[in-house]
Design a protein around this motif. Sequence first.
Motif, PDB file in Angstrom:
ATOM      1  N   ILE A  42     -80.508 -48.364  12.150  1.00  0.00           N
ATOM      2  CA  ILE A  42     -80.035 -47.005  11.920  1.00  0.00           C
ATOM      3  C   ILE A  42     -78.659 -46.999  11.257  1.00  0.00           C
ATOM      4  CG2 ILE A  42     -79.044 -46.823  14.231  1.00  0.00           C
ATOM      5  CD1 ILE A  42     -80.626 -43.992  12.109  1.00  0.00           C
ATOM      6  N   ASP A  43     -77.882 -48.067  11.462  1.00  0.00           N
ATOM      7  CA  ASP A  43     -76.538 -48.089  10.886  1.00  0.00           C
ATOM      8  C   ASP A  43     -76.551 -48.236   9.374  1.00  0.00           C
ATOM      9  OD1 ASP A  43     -74.325 -48.034  13.069  1.00  0.00           O
ATOM     10  OD2 ASP A  43     -75.949 -49.221  13.910  1.00  0.00           O
ATOM     11  N   LEU A  46     -76.575 -44.623   8.365  1.00  0.00           N
ATOM     12  CA  LEU A  46     -75.259 -44.010   8.547  1.00  0.00           C
ATOM     13  C   LEU A  46     -74.269 -44.521   7.500  1.00  0.00           C
ATOM     14  CD1 LEU A  46     -75.016 -44.258  12.438  1.00  0.00           C
ATOM     15  CD2 LEU A  46     -75.737 -42.290  11.068  1.00  0.00           C
ATOM     16  N   SER A  51     -77.462 -38.465   5.665  1.00  0.00           N
ATOM     17  CA  SER A  51     -78.490 -38.329   6.694  1.00  0.00           C
ATOM     18  C   SER A  51     -78.115 -37.208   7.661  1.00  0.00           C
ATOM     19  CB  SER A  51     -78.650 -39.641   7.470  1.00  0.00           C
ATOM     20  OG  SER A  51     -77.630 -39.754   8.453  1.00  0.00           O
ATOM     21  N   PRO A  52     -79.070 -36.761   8.482  1.00  0.00           N
ATOM     22  CA  PRO A  52     -78.751 -35.727   9.474  1.00  0.00           C
ATOM     23  C   PRO A  52     -77.794 -36.213  10.563  1.00  0.00           C
ATOM     24  CG  PRO A  52     -81.128 -35.877   9.103  1.00  0.00           C
ATOM     25  CD  PRO A  52     -80.506 -37.067   8.452  1.00  0.00           C
ATOM     26  N   TRP A  53     -77.554 -37.541  10.620  1.00  0.00           N
ATOM     27  CA  TRP A  53     -76.749 -38.102  11.709  1.00  0.00           C
ATOM     28  C   TRP A  53     -75.371 -38.576  11.253  1.00  0.00           C
ATOM     29  CZ3 TRP A  53     -81.674 -40.292  10.528  1.00  0.00           C
ATOM     30  CH2 TRP A  53     -82.731 -39.701  11.232  1.00  0.00           C
ATOM     31  N   ASP A  54     -74.971 -38.198  10.037  1.00  0.00           N
ATOM     32  CA  ASP A  54     -73.684 -38.675   9.517  1.00  0.00           C
ATOM     33  C   ASP A  54     -72.534 -38.325  10.460  1.00  0.00           C
ATOM     34  OD1 ASP A  54     -74.944 -39.665   7.331  1.00  0.00           O
ATOM     35  OD2 ASP A  54     -74.043 -38.309   5.877  1.00  0.00           O
ATOM     36  N   ARG A  55     -71.567 -39.259  10.546  1.00  0.00           N
ATOM     37  CA  ARG A  55     -70.372 -39.052  11.355  1.00  0.00           C
ATOM     38  C   ARG A  55     -69.144 -39.028  10.452  1.00  0.00           C
ATOM     39  NH1 ARG A  55     -72.208 -44.069  15.127  1.00  0.00           N
ATOM     40  NH2 ARG A  55     -74.055 -43.115  16.087  1.00  0.00           N
ATOM     41  N   THR A  62     -72.778 -49.142  15.276  1.00  0.00           N
ATOM     42  CA  THR A  62     -73.280 -49.295  16.637  1.00  0.00           C
ATOM     43  C   THR A  62     -73.877 -50.687  16.806  1.00  0.00           C
ATOM     44  OG1 THR A  62     -75.564 -48.557  16.238  1.00  0.00           O
ATOM     45  CG2 THR A  62     -73.897 -46.846  16.619  1.00  0.00           C
ATOM     46  N   GLY A 236     -87.222 -42.030  15.942  1.00  0.00           N
ATOM     47  CA  GLY A 236     -86.305 -42.124  14.828  1.00  0.00           C
ATOM     48  C   GLY A 236     -86.988 -41.786  13.524  1.00  0.00           C
ATOM     49  N   THR A 240     -85.017 -41.098   6.863  1.00  0.00           N
ATOM     50  CA  THR A 240     -84.218 -39.858   6.970  1.00  0.00           C
ATOM     51  C   THR A 240     -85.066 -38.614   6.742  1.00  0.00           C
ATOM     52  OG1 THR A 240     -83.408 -39.643   4.677  1.00  0.00           O
ATOM     53  CG2 THR A 240     -82.174 -41.112   6.154  1.00  0.00           C
ATOM     54  N   SER A 260     -85.433 -41.137  23.077  1.00  0.00           N
ATOM     55  CA  SER A 260     -84.205 -41.829  22.693  1.00  0.00           C
ATOM     56  C   SER A 260     -83.636 -42.497  23.931  1.00  0.00           C
ATOM     57  CB  SER A 260     -83.170 -40.866  22.104  1.00  0.00           C
ATOM     58  OG  SER A 260     -82.608 -40.047  23.119  1.00  0.00           O
TER      59      SER A 260
END
Length: 321
Positions: A42-43, A46, A51-55, A62, A236, A240, A260
């Motif tokens: 998943i990293d 990122l 993606s919908p999970w961007d930080r 992780t 998951g 994406t 999850s």
Amino acid sequence: MRAVRFHRHGGPDVLQLDEVAVPEPAAGQVLIQAEAIGANAIDTVLRRGGSPWDRELPGTLTGDVVGRIVKLGPDTPPGIAVGQRVSALTVDAFAEYAVADAGFLASIPDDADAGEATMMSLTAPLAYRLLQTGQVAPGSTVLIQSAAGTIGHLAVQLARGYDPKTIIGTASSAKRLDFIRELGAEPVDLTDPDWPARVRELAPDGVDTVLDSVGGTVFDQGLDLLAPLGRMITYGAITTEIPVVSVLKLFGLKSVTGVSAGGWQQARPDEARADITEVTRRWQSGELRPIVHATHPLADVARIHETLDARTNLGRLVATP
């Protein structure tokens, strides 16, 4: 300490080693001096961004850290001690030290392989929980997408313990298909546009359980392969492409459940801890054989991401500080 950061989104070349302060464990946390760090696919999503999970940037990676506890935060659970060797999932894993939730540590024997041990805190417990949620039963048929990856190769092995009639695993290269076959699953080439037809040959009455972390079209095709009363377990969407399920497809007595690790730990913390204990027991007894594809120095983290991007790893990729 040295820690991997990315200050912009892009390819593996955006990953760099920064000098940062050693983190302080907060309430309920421990500080671990890293010995080995397991990478998560998943990293790569990122890191690329979009993606919908961007930080927020700068970004961290992780992973599952194996090492010894060197400091306790306030209010750590009983039985946790400095010097204890553990494996733990953390959001800033690729570093010389990492903080982790003390409530979900896997206890690691002193003589155990560190790379293999990285799979005891997240990937093996998650693979086990996916199969449990999928209600795999004797004589049933299981389809495991991305079966050569970190979670997939463990799920194939754990699935054998349920005595299913057929375990089907998908992959996208000849080496990965051979790897899946060696693990005990029927391999199916996901790059073949007609791959669902091959699954139907192996399971003419439909598939009872599907484990999917791909998303997009592959998810939709897997849902179509389910038998009546079949269960799609989604955990998951590495493409994406977040699946959107039509209720009409569920009228064939099919179900979709999202799983999850964090959600399970929050909803059923005692059972989540029991999952960690169970997979660690199976590993120590030899029932479960976690496979490390390659180990690289922390400074070569870009090589790990190049392999993850190419989807050529057989099992897990590990870094050492």
